[in-house]
Scaffold this active site. Sequence first.
Site, PDB file in Angstrom:
ATOM      1  N   HIS A 136       0.837  -1.226   0.000  1.00 50.34           N
ATOM      2  CA  HIS A 136       0.000   0.000   0.000  1.00 50.34           C
ATOM      3  C   HIS A 136       0.868   1.271   0.000  1.00 50.34           C
ATOM      4  O   HIS A 136       0.429   2.313   0.448  1.00 50.34           O
ATOM      5  CB  HIS A 136      -0.942   0.047   1.210  1.00 50.34           C
ATOM      6  CG  HIS A 136      -1.678  -1.228   1.467  1.00 50.34           C
ATOM      7  ND1 HIS A 136      -2.956  -1.462   1.008  1.00 50.34           N
ATOM      8  CD2 HIS A 136      -1.304  -2.375   2.109  1.00 50.34           C
ATOM      9  CE1 HIS A 136      -3.344  -2.685   1.378  1.00 50.34           C
ATOM     10  NE2 HIS A 136      -2.357  -3.267   2.040  1.00 50.34           N
TER      11      HIS A 136
ATOM     12  N   GLU B 298      10.244   8.687 -16.669  1.00 49.83           N
ATOM     13  CA  GLU B 298       8.882   9.175 -16.925  1.00 49.83           C
ATOM     14  C   GLU B 298       8.409   8.756 -18.308  1.00 49.83           C
ATOM     15  O   GLU B 298       7.254   8.374 -18.512  1.00 49.83           O
ATOM     16  CB  GLU B 298       8.838  10.702 -16.796  1.00 49.83           C
ATOM     17  CG  GLU B 298       9.130  11.196 -15.386  1.00 49.83           C
ATOM     18  CD  GLU B 298       9.422  12.698 -15.385  1.00 49.83           C
ATOM     19  OE1 GLU B 298       8.466  13.477 -15.430  1.00 49.83           O
ATOM     20  OE2 GLU B 298      10.613  13.076 -15.360  1.00 49.83           O
TER      21      GLU B 298
ATOM     22  N   SER C 117      15.854  21.724 -15.339  1.00 47.55           N
ATOM     23  CA  SER C 117      14.705  22.569 -15.631  1.00 47.55           C
ATOM     24  C   SER C 117      15.211  23.907 -16.133  1.00 47.55           C
ATOM     25  O   SER C 117      16.229  24.407 -15.670  1.00 47.55           O
ATOM     26  CB  SER C 117      13.885  22.772 -14.354  1.00 47.55           C
ATOM     27  OG  SER C 117      13.124  23.958 -14.448  1.00 47.55           O
TER      28      SER C 117
ATOM     29  N   LYS D 108      16.611  21.542 -10.070  1.00 46.55           N
ATOM     30  CA  LYS D 108      15.936  20.326 -10.544  1.00 46.55           C
ATOM     31  C   LYS D 108      16.879  19.361 -11.260  1.00 46.55           C
ATOM     32  O   LYS D 108      17.829  19.753 -11.929  1.00 46.55           O
ATOM     33  CB  LYS D 108      14.784  20.690 -11.510  1.00 46.55           C
ATOM     34  CG  LYS D 108      13.607  21.366 -10.856  1.00 46.55           C
ATOM     35  CD  LYS D 108      12.854  20.492  -9.856  1.00 46.55           C
ATOM     36  CE  LYS D 108      11.920  19.524 -10.530  1.00 46.55           C
ATOM     37  NZ  LYS D 108      10.798  20.146 -11.208  1.00 46.55           N
TER      38      LYS D 108
END
Length: 463
Positions: free
Chosen positions: A157, A291, A278, A284
Amino acid sequence: MSNRMWGGRFASGPAEIMEEINASIGFDKRLAPQDIRGSLAHVAMLGKAGILPAEDVAAIEEGLKAVRGEIEAGQFTFRRDLEDIHMSVESRLREIVGPTAGRLHTARSRNDQVATDMRLWVRDTLDDLDAQAADLQRALAETALAHAGTVMPGFTHLQSAQPVTFGHHLLAYVEMLARDRGRFRDARARLNECPLGAAALAGTSFPIDRHATAAALGFDRPTANSLDSVADRDFALEALSAAAIAAVHLSRFAEEIVVWTSAQFGFVKLSDRFTTGSSIMPQKRNPDAAELVRAKSGRVIGALSALLIVMKGLPLAYSKDMQEDKEGTFDALQTLSLCLAAMAGMVRDLEPVPEVLKAAAGSGYATATDLADWLVRELGLPFRDAHHVTGRLVGAASARGIGLEALSLDEMRAEEPRITAAIYDVLGVENSVGSRTSYGGTAPANVRAQAERWLGLLGQAPA
Ligand code: ARG
């Protein structure tokens, strides 16, 4: 002008938009190598069976090789008015060898031709995907061996559940990939029958030798029913479903890499080679490759659904709908190939951060099950009662904002008077993972043995 291949009864050519929707050359040109291989096998068989004279066979074979040379050299002009790869190759063959080229299409049709080409392409691609999946397994097993004892939290979970090792976690993906490879192999084995010679749908009156063409093209046997031969796209559906399941596995791992590399988790680091920055936020370091692997699984799953939907309403035998099998199949299998390569690159690049993993493994009362197991083993409590006692101890520790190991012996004994100081031994995460020695469990010795077993099975990467 009407079409030279089938235009006998046509007085004029197609409307511009008809040509546009009908043509597949834009995407089936990639079947050129398979198409020419199929034609070479077919014409050789026509010669051996006495259907074509040897000099015609020789002329056609030489011409086909010349066409292949032009295509390989990038000197071939693909024309939309020639519709597809089959007619493009045959039309160029006619330019090279003259009217004899027209004899090549004896005892076959584009229907069995395209089914053969696609099977050859899917077969080659499944073999490539299998090799790539093996390489990813190798990368995972190597990292697993190096981190057989690196403790990390195991989740259910997405809540801290029990400590596991980083190596154990990676080996879970090695198992998934093994099943993926099994599905690639199963699909390949069922695919490996040759439709060539089924002709348009009914077979042919020429005395062809379908066993010979099947063998020449590396198939196990010819397909047994001519209607099924030209109407079947199961082989593409099976490859796509195996690919979709594999893509889902990669997507789950990619999701974990995204979570693990976040500042909040900090479980693993990816180098500059596998991250991007970024343009506005200088701090970043984005895991874009992970992704994209996660996202691209959507394309693979989509191609499977699309082809299932294309096929579901088609009466036997061939319908032009089936031309729509190509773009999705090409794209999906190529996408999976890219994802496998990107994942192998990321696995070889990523560095786990052992201190962070170990601290996280110990938080969230992850060794509560070890405490309950101790009560069962040492004091003979039924597991349900041990679970209850442990729950109360977790409640007491949590109320004070401390870990289980920080409770005093007196506090422990308040819940169960027979507890001894030996209990503290099982509360450490190293002891916890070390004790999970059941077959398939996370104990470092198990993980090491499994990683070594896999590396032995996988062997060295082919040079
Ligand atoms: N380009 C076609 C396809 O991909 C080849 C088969 C065409 N057959 C036909 N009867 N028009 O399906």
